[in-house]
Design a protein around this motif. Sequence first.
Motif, short mmCIF file in Angstrom:
data_model
loop_
_atom_site.label_atom_id
_atom_site.label_comp_id
_atom_site.label_asym_id
_atom_site.label_seq_id
_atom_site.Cartn_x
_atom_site.Cartn_y
_atom_site.Cartn_z
N CYS A 284 -3.40 -5.30 -8.73
CA CYS A 284 -4.51 -6.14 -9.18
C CYS A 284 -3.93 -7.26 -10.05
O CYS A 284 -2.82 -7.15 -10.56
N LEU A 285 -4.74 -8.26 -10.24
CA LEU A 285 -4.25 -9.41 -10.98
C LEU A 285 -5.23 -9.71 -12.12
O LEU A 285 -6.44 -9.56 -11.95
N ARG A 286 -4.66 -10.01 -13.27
CA ARG A 286 -5.47 -10.44 -14.41
C ARG A 286 -5.12 -11.87 -14.77
O ARG A 286 -4.04 -12.35 -14.40
N ALA A 287 -6.02 -12.52 -15.47
CA ALA A 287 -5.74 -13.88 -15.93
C ALA A 287 -6.24 -13.99 -17.36
O ALA A 287 -7.19 -13.31 -17.75
N SER A 288 -5.56 -14.82 -18.16
CA SER A 288 -5.99 -15.02 -19.54
C SER A 288 -5.53 -16.38 -20.04
O SER A 288 -4.59 -16.97 -19.47
N LEU A 289 -6.17 -16.84 -21.08
CA LEU A 289 -5.79 -18.14 -21.63
C LEU A 289 -4.34 -18.12 -22.10
O LEU A 289 -3.57 -19.04 -21.81
N SER A 290 -3.94 -17.05 -22.78
CA SER A 290 -2.60 -17.05 -23.38
C SER A 290 -1.48 -16.86 -22.37
O SER A 290 -0.37 -17.31 -22.58
N ASP A 291 -1.76 -16.18 -21.25
CA ASP A 291 -0.68 -15.89 -20.30
C ASP A 291 -0.70 -16.77 -19.06
O ASP A 291 0.34 -17.07 -18.49
N THR A 292 -1.91 -17.13 -18.60
CA THR A 292 -1.96 -17.90 -17.34
C THR A 292 -2.70 -19.24 -17.53
O THR A 292 -2.89 -19.96 -16.56
N PHE A 293 -3.14 -19.51 -18.76
CA PHE A 293 -3.75 -20.81 -19.11
C PHE A 293 -5.02 -21.06 -18.28
O PHE A 293 -5.25 -22.16 -17.75
N THR A 294 -5.80 -20.01 -18.19
CA THR A 294 -7.08 -20.02 -17.46
C THR A 294 -8.08 -19.20 -18.30
O THR A 294 -7.69 -18.60 -19.30
N ASN A 295 -9.32 -19.10 -17.82
CA ASN A 295 -10.24 -18.14 -18.42
C ASN A 295 -9.76 -16.72 -18.12
O ASN A 295 -8.94 -16.51 -17.22
N GLY A 296 -10.31 -15.76 -18.86
CA GLY A 296 -10.01 -14.35 -18.59
C GLY A 296 -10.64 -13.95 -17.26
O GLY A 296 -11.82 -14.28 -17.01
N PHE A 297 -9.89 -13.25 -16.41
CA PHE A 297 -10.37 -12.98 -15.06
C PHE A 297 -9.67 -11.76 -14.53
O PHE A 297 -8.61 -11.36 -15.03
N PHE A 298 -10.24 -11.15 -13.48
CA PHE A 298 -9.64 -9.98 -12.84
C PHE A 298 -9.91 -10.04 -11.34
O PHE A 298 -11.01 -10.41 -10.94
N ILE A 299 -8.91 -9.68 -10.53
CA ILE A 299 -9.11 -9.69 -9.07
C ILE A 299 -8.40 -8.50 -8.43
O ILE A 299 -7.26 -8.17 -8.80
N ALA A 300 -9.09 -7.87 -7.49
CA ALA A 300 -8.46 -6.84 -6.65
C ALA A 300 -8.76 -7.18 -5.20
O ALA A 300 -9.85 -7.65 -4.87
N VAL A 301 -7.77 -6.92 -4.34
CA VAL A 301 -7.93 -7.20 -2.91
C VAL A 301 -7.81 -5.88 -2.15
O VAL A 301 -6.76 -5.22 -2.21
N PHE A 302 -8.88 -5.49 -1.47
CA PHE A 302 -8.89 -4.26 -0.66
C PHE A 302 -8.68 -4.64 0.79
O PHE A 302 -9.22 -5.64 1.25
N GLU A 303 -7.94 -3.81 1.52
CA GLU A 303 -7.90 -4.02 2.98
C GLU A 303 -8.00 -2.67 3.69
O GLU A 303 -7.58 -1.63 3.15
N ARG A 304 -8.56 -2.74 4.91
CA ARG A 304 -8.71 -1.52 5.69
C ARG A 304 -7.33 -1.01 6.10
O ARG A 304 -6.46 -1.78 6.50
N LYS A 305 -7.11 0.29 5.98
CA LYS A 305 -5.78 0.86 6.21
C LYS A 305 -5.28 0.65 7.63
O LYS A 305 -4.09 0.49 7.84
N SER A 306 -6.21 0.64 8.60
CA SER A 306 -5.75 0.49 9.98
C SER A 306 -5.16 -0.88 10.24
O SER A 306 -4.46 -1.08 11.22
N ASN A 307 -5.40 -1.82 9.33
CA ASN A 307 -4.87 -3.17 9.49
C ASN A 307 -3.41 -3.17 9.05
O ASN A 307 -3.10 -3.24 7.87
N GLN A 308 -2.48 -3.09 10.02
CA GLN A 308 -1.05 -2.95 9.70
C GLN A 308 -0.39 -4.27 9.36
O GLN A 308 0.71 -4.31 8.85
N ASN A 309 -1.09 -5.40 9.67
CA ASN A 309 -0.42 -6.69 9.59
C ASN A 309 -0.13 -7.18 8.18
O ASN A 309 0.85 -7.84 7.93
N GLU A 310 -1.04 -6.82 7.24
CA GLU A 310 -0.90 -7.42 5.91
C GLU A 310 -0.72 -6.33 4.87
O GLU A 310 -1.48 -5.39 4.83
N SER A 311 0.26 -6.46 4.00
CA SER A 311 0.33 -5.53 2.88
C SER A 311 0.56 -6.27 1.58
O SER A 311 0.56 -5.69 0.52
N SER A 312 0.78 -7.57 1.64
CA SER A 312 0.75 -8.36 0.42
C SER A 312 0.34 -9.77 0.79
O SER A 312 0.41 -10.16 1.95
#
Length: 313
Positions: A284-312
């Motif tokens: 997962c990814l976080r964002a903050s003013l002090s570390d990424t110079f943005t607002n505070g934020f959070f993101i997670a990316v889910f993918e279906r396991k059968s999808n072999q093509n993408e893992s990052s």
Amino acid sequence: LGGPSAGSAMPRYVRVNTLKTSTNEIITYFKRQDYTYLGKARRIEELSELGQKKGKKFLQDLHVPDLLAFPPDTDFHKDALYLAGHLILQDKASCLPALLLSPPVGSFVIDACAAPGNKTSHIAAILQNKGRVFAFDLDTKRVSTMSTLLLRAGVTCQELANQDFLTVRLDDPKYQKVSHILVDPSCSGSGMPDLMRVHTDASSGPEQEKRLQALSGFQCRAVSHALSFPSVQRVVYSTCSIHQQENEDVVMKSLEQNPDFRLVNALPSWPLRGLNTFPESSYCLRASLSDTFTNGFFIAVFERKSNQNESST
Ligand code: SAM
């Protein structure tokens, strides 16, 4: 990375609306207006340096294509290209969800909690207006604002609904082809410094805990509903909250309840990661003013396991 630093200031971020123009055209436009173009940033710290500056200068962002950064005192509200929908005033962190969702041109997408629609218009730009974005929001007024903003942004692939996303039927033939879903639900807003100044009374103690638990319950239901659509391959979950209850805890519970899905290692070069509360929380990814110079934020990316093509991504 350093902790909060007294001098942290956030640049003014501007997303170029590629449905109407291109980044090169906009760079030329600003140069003609006597802005100094400092090039494409190579280090994230260059954004912090810009955040301390004044005057007519700008950078291209290093993570989000089509994002420009200006000194914080730059005001675009009367700019002709902003008023014409060529420029979208959007914090850098809030550009990441659509970028990480990255639906292929022509796909069917749901924006579950969409208003006022900045991420919807970003998704439409990635789709090049081809395919479909079904955008839902519970709030009638906000849906009406969204409709105006999307029109101004030249979005034509949208279908708006003033509807509770949780009531959207999984067996409705309309949504059988939906492969990508963005869930950007109501949250405490604790990553937004201006909002938090208004709500300081509710920022600690049992009242705060109760509010966070209620938000977190809704957020879990919204993510699980998104993960239940029959053809969905990728779901991005985002909040502008800094609280673990609304972020890592929601992701952990959603993974437990939906074993067909795993996390994608979102934007591995991004410096600030999820709190270390469960295996792969660093995906997962976080964002903050002090570390990424943005607002505070959070993101997670889910993918279906059968999808072999993408893992990052
Ligand atoms: N994604 C939007 C953007 O980038 O412009 C911001 C969304 S805002 C964080 C959360 C939105 O969720 C609010 O507009 C709120 O009205 C909406 N909302 C809350 N509960 C909802 C539900 N059950 N179904 C659909 N929308 C909901």
